[in-house]
Design a protein around this motif. Structure first.
Motif, PDB file in Angstrom:
ATOM      1  N   ALA A   1      -7.019  -1.975  -0.997  1.00  0.00           N
ATOM      2  CA  ALA A   1      -7.409  -1.640   0.350  1.00  0.00           C
ATOM      3  C   ALA A   1      -6.777  -0.458   0.925  1.00  0.00           C
ATOM      4  O   ALA A   1      -7.059   0.029   1.978  1.00  0.00           O
ATOM      5  CB  ALA A   1      -7.145  -2.742   1.317  1.00  0.00           C
ATOM      6  N   THR A   2      -5.962   0.108   0.005  1.00  0.00           N
ATOM      7  CA  THR A   2      -5.355   1.492   0.456  1.00  0.00           C
ATOM      8  C   THR A   2      -6.204   2.710   0.082  1.00  0.00           C
ATOM      9  O   THR A   2      -5.371   3.818  -0.002  1.00  0.00           O
ATOM     10  CB  THR A   2      -3.820   1.419  -0.347  1.00  0.00           C
ATOM     11  N   GLY A   3      -7.492   2.698  -0.073  1.00  0.00           N
ATOM     12  CA  GLY A   3      -8.117   3.835  -0.540  1.00  0.00           C
ATOM     13  C   GLY A   3      -8.062   5.078   0.508  1.00  0.00           C
ATOM     14  O   GLY A   3      -7.929   6.205   0.171  1.00  0.00           O
ATOM     15  N   SER A   4      -8.027   4.610   1.831  1.00  0.00           N
ATOM     16  CA  SER A   4      -8.031   5.606   2.806  1.00  0.00           C
ATOM     17  C   SER A   4      -6.670   6.511   2.834  1.00  0.00           C
ATOM     18  O   SER A   4      -6.449   7.455   2.865  1.00  0.00           O
ATOM     19  CB  SER A   4      -7.996   5.053   4.339  1.00  0.00           C
ATOM     20  N   LEU A   5      -5.506   5.724   2.193  1.00  0.00           N
ATOM     21  CA  LEU A   5      -4.339   6.359   2.438  1.00  0.00           C
ATOM     22  C   LEU A   5      -4.422   7.213   1.102  1.00  0.00           C
ATOM     23  O   LEU A   5      -3.809   8.346   1.313  1.00  0.00           O
ATOM     24  CB  LEU A   5      -2.866   5.210   2.026  1.00  0.00           C
ATOM     25  N   TRP A   6      -5.075   6.788  -0.057  1.00  0.00           N
ATOM     26  CA  TRP A   6      -4.904   7.806  -1.137  1.00  0.00           C
ATOM     27  C   TRP A   6      -5.646   8.909  -0.981  1.00  0.00           C
ATOM     28  O   TRP A   6      -5.535  10.124  -1.437  1.00  0.00           O
ATOM     29  CB  TRP A   6      -5.585   6.886  -2.450  1.00  0.00           C
ATOM     30  N   GLN A   7      -6.785   8.902  -0.074  1.00  0.00           N
ATOM     31  CA  GLN A   7      -7.708  10.024   0.144  1.00  0.00           C
ATOM     32  C   GLN A   7      -6.785  11.130   0.829  1.00  0.00           C
ATOM     33  O   GLN A   7      -6.966  12.320   0.685  1.00  0.00           O
ATOM     34  CB  GLN A   7      -8.874   9.511   1.027  1.00  0.00           C
TER      35      GLN A   7
ATOM     36  N   LEU B   1       0.913   8.513   1.006  1.00  0.00           N
ATOM     37  CA  LEU B   1       2.103   7.922   0.436  1.00  0.00           C
ATOM     38  C   LEU B   1       2.672   8.855  -0.734  1.00  0.00           C
ATOM     39  O   LEU B   1       3.691   8.497  -1.200  1.00  0.00           O
ATOM     40  CB  LEU B   1       1.724   6.617  -0.497  1.00  0.00           C
ATOM     41  N   VAL B   2       2.217   9.969  -0.720  1.00  0.00           N
ATOM     42  CA  VAL B   2       2.856  10.782  -1.587  1.00  0.00           C
ATOM     43  C   VAL B   2       4.370  11.346  -1.223  1.00  0.00           C
ATOM     44  O   VAL B   2       4.495  11.494  -0.188  1.00  0.00           O
ATOM     45  CB  VAL B   2       2.003  12.225  -1.806  1.00  0.00           C
ATOM     46  N   GLY B   3       5.204  11.268  -2.336  1.00  0.00           N
ATOM     47  CA  GLY B   3       6.662  11.585  -2.026  1.00  0.00           C
ATOM     48  C   GLY B   3       7.384  10.243  -1.294  1.00  0.00           C
ATOM     49  O   GLY B   3       8.532  10.681  -1.343  1.00  0.00           O
TER      50      GLY B   3
ATOM     51  N   HIS C   1       3.600  -0.262 -11.249  1.00  0.00           N
ATOM     52  CA  HIS C   1       3.671   0.977 -11.228  1.00  0.00           C
ATOM     53  C   HIS C   1       2.510   2.134 -11.233  1.00  0.00           C
ATOM     54  O   HIS C   1       2.535   3.078 -10.593  1.00  0.00           O
ATOM     55  CB  HIS C   1       4.597   1.491 -12.219  1.00  0.00           C
ATOM     56  N   THR C   2       1.356   1.682 -12.044  1.00  0.00           N
ATOM     57  CA  THR C   2       0.191   2.349 -12.088  1.00  0.00           C
ATOM     58  C   THR C   2      -0.199   2.847 -10.802  1.00  0.00           C
ATOM     59  O   THR C   2      -0.741   3.935 -10.593  1.00  0.00           O
ATOM     60  CB  THR C   2      -0.774   1.780 -12.994  1.00  0.00           C
TER      61      THR C   2
ATOM     62  N   HIS D   1      -0.568   6.386  -8.921  1.00  0.00           N
ATOM     63  CA  HIS D   1      -1.656   7.198  -8.265  1.00  0.00           C
ATOM     64  C   HIS D   1      -1.734   7.613  -6.869  1.00  0.00           C
ATOM     65  O   HIS D   1      -2.268   8.433  -6.454  1.00  0.00           O
ATOM     66  CB  HIS D   1      -2.860   6.054  -8.410  1.00  0.00           C
ATOM     67  N   HIS D   2      -0.791   6.846  -6.059  1.00  0.00           N
ATOM     68  CA  HIS D   2      -0.474   7.201  -4.760  1.00  0.00           C
ATOM     69  C   HIS D   2       0.403   8.415  -4.691  1.00  0.00           C
ATOM     70  O   HIS D   2       0.826   8.891  -3.532  1.00  0.00           O
ATOM     71  CB  HIS D   2      -0.023   6.189  -4.092  1.00  0.00           C
ATOM     72  N   GLY D   3       1.183   8.985  -5.788  1.00  0.00           N
ATOM     73  CA  GLY D   3       2.236   9.944  -5.721  1.00  0.00           C
ATOM     74  C   GLY D   3       3.399   9.380  -5.478  1.00  0.00           C
ATOM     75  O   GLY D   3       4.408  10.301  -4.941  1.00  0.00           O
TER      76      GLY D   3
END
Length: 203
Positions: free
Chosen positions: A97-103, A107-109, A133-134, A138-140
Motif C-alpha cells: 500500500a506504499t505506492g504513493s510514497l514510492w512515487q 522514503l529515500v534516504g 530488503h528488496t 526499491h524505496h531508496g
C-alpha cells in the motif's frame, strides 16, 4: 528524530522482540520511538482456531500503523515472523500500500532495518530478512543490520537467533519457545544501532 518500530505478530514472539528493539532505540538521546503493528487480516474466528486469541490480546493496545507513519519517521525497523522464508501476508499487504510514497520518493534516504522469527533454527530467517530488503531498496532506504562486533550473534554455547542481517528468535514448532536473553539483547542493540545511525544522518 522519529524512529518507527512496526511489527506483525500473532503469538507474541515478534511483539516481545519489538519491545526490545524499541527499548534500545529509546536509549539514544533525541530519539522519539513509536511502536506500532500492521493491521491484522485474519478474522477473530480464524485467530481463535489458531489458538492466537489470547496472545493477540497482549498487544491489542498497540496502535495500527499507516503508510503515513513511514513518511513521518526518519527510520523504520520492521519486525515480522517468517512464512516459508518470506514475510507474512499482513506485512506484505502493508508494504504493497506504499505506492504513493514510492512515487514521491518519500522514503529515500531513510534508514530501514528488519528482524524476524522462525519455528526452527533453519526456517528461513536470513531469507525473510533479505527478501524484505528488496522492498526497502526499491524505496531508496538505507539498510542497517547487526555488525559482528555484537558478540550475541556469534554465540556457540546455546541455540540462538541473530545474525548480521538482523535480530531473530526461534519460536519452536509449537510456539512454546519465547525470545532468549541473548536474542533480546541483539534486538535491543539493533534498535540502538539504527537510532545512532539515524541521529548522525539527521544532525
Amino acid at each position: 528524530m522519529k524512529i518507527n518500530v512496526i511489527f506483525h505478530s500473532i503469538y507474541g514472539h515478534i511483539y516481545r522482540m519489538a519491545e526490545a528493539v524499541a527499548e534500545g532505540a529509546a536509549e539514544v538521546k533525541g530519539s522519539d520511538v513509536k511502536l506500532m503493528q500492521v493491521e491484522e487480516m485474519l478474522s477473530e474466528e480464524v485467530l481463535d482456531k489458531m489458538g492466537a486469541t489470547e496472545t493477540k490480546r497482549m498487544f491489542s493496545h498497540i496502535p495500527v500503523a499507516t503508510v503515513d507513519d513511514l513518511a513521518k519517521g526518519d527510520a523504520t525497523i520492521f519486525g515480522v515472523p517468517t512464512r516459508y522464508g518470506m514475510m507474512t501476508a499482513q506485512m506484505r499487504a502493508f508494504l504493497d500500500a506504499t505506492g504513493s510514497l514510492w512515487q514521491k520518493g518519500a522514503l529515500v534516504g531513510k534508514v530501514g532495518s528488519v528482524f524476524t522469527s522462525t519455528a526452527t533454527q533453519h526456517g528461513g530467517q536470513e531469507a525473510t530478512i533479505l527478501s524484505f530488503h528488496t522492498t526497502l531498496l526499491h524505496h531508496g532506504m538505507i539498510i542497517a543490520g547487526v555488525p559482528y562486533s555484537v558478540p550475541g550473534i556469534s554465540v556457540m554455547d546455546e541455540v540462538s537467533g541473530g545474525g548480521p542481517y538482523g535480530a531473530s528468535t526461534i519460536a519452536a514448532p509449537d510456539g512454546s519457545r519465547y525470545p532468549s536473553e541473548n536474542e533480546l539483547s541483539v534486538a535491543k542493540f539493533q534498535g540502538r544501532h539504527v537510532a545512532e545511525i539515524t541521529k548522525k544522518m539527521v544532525e
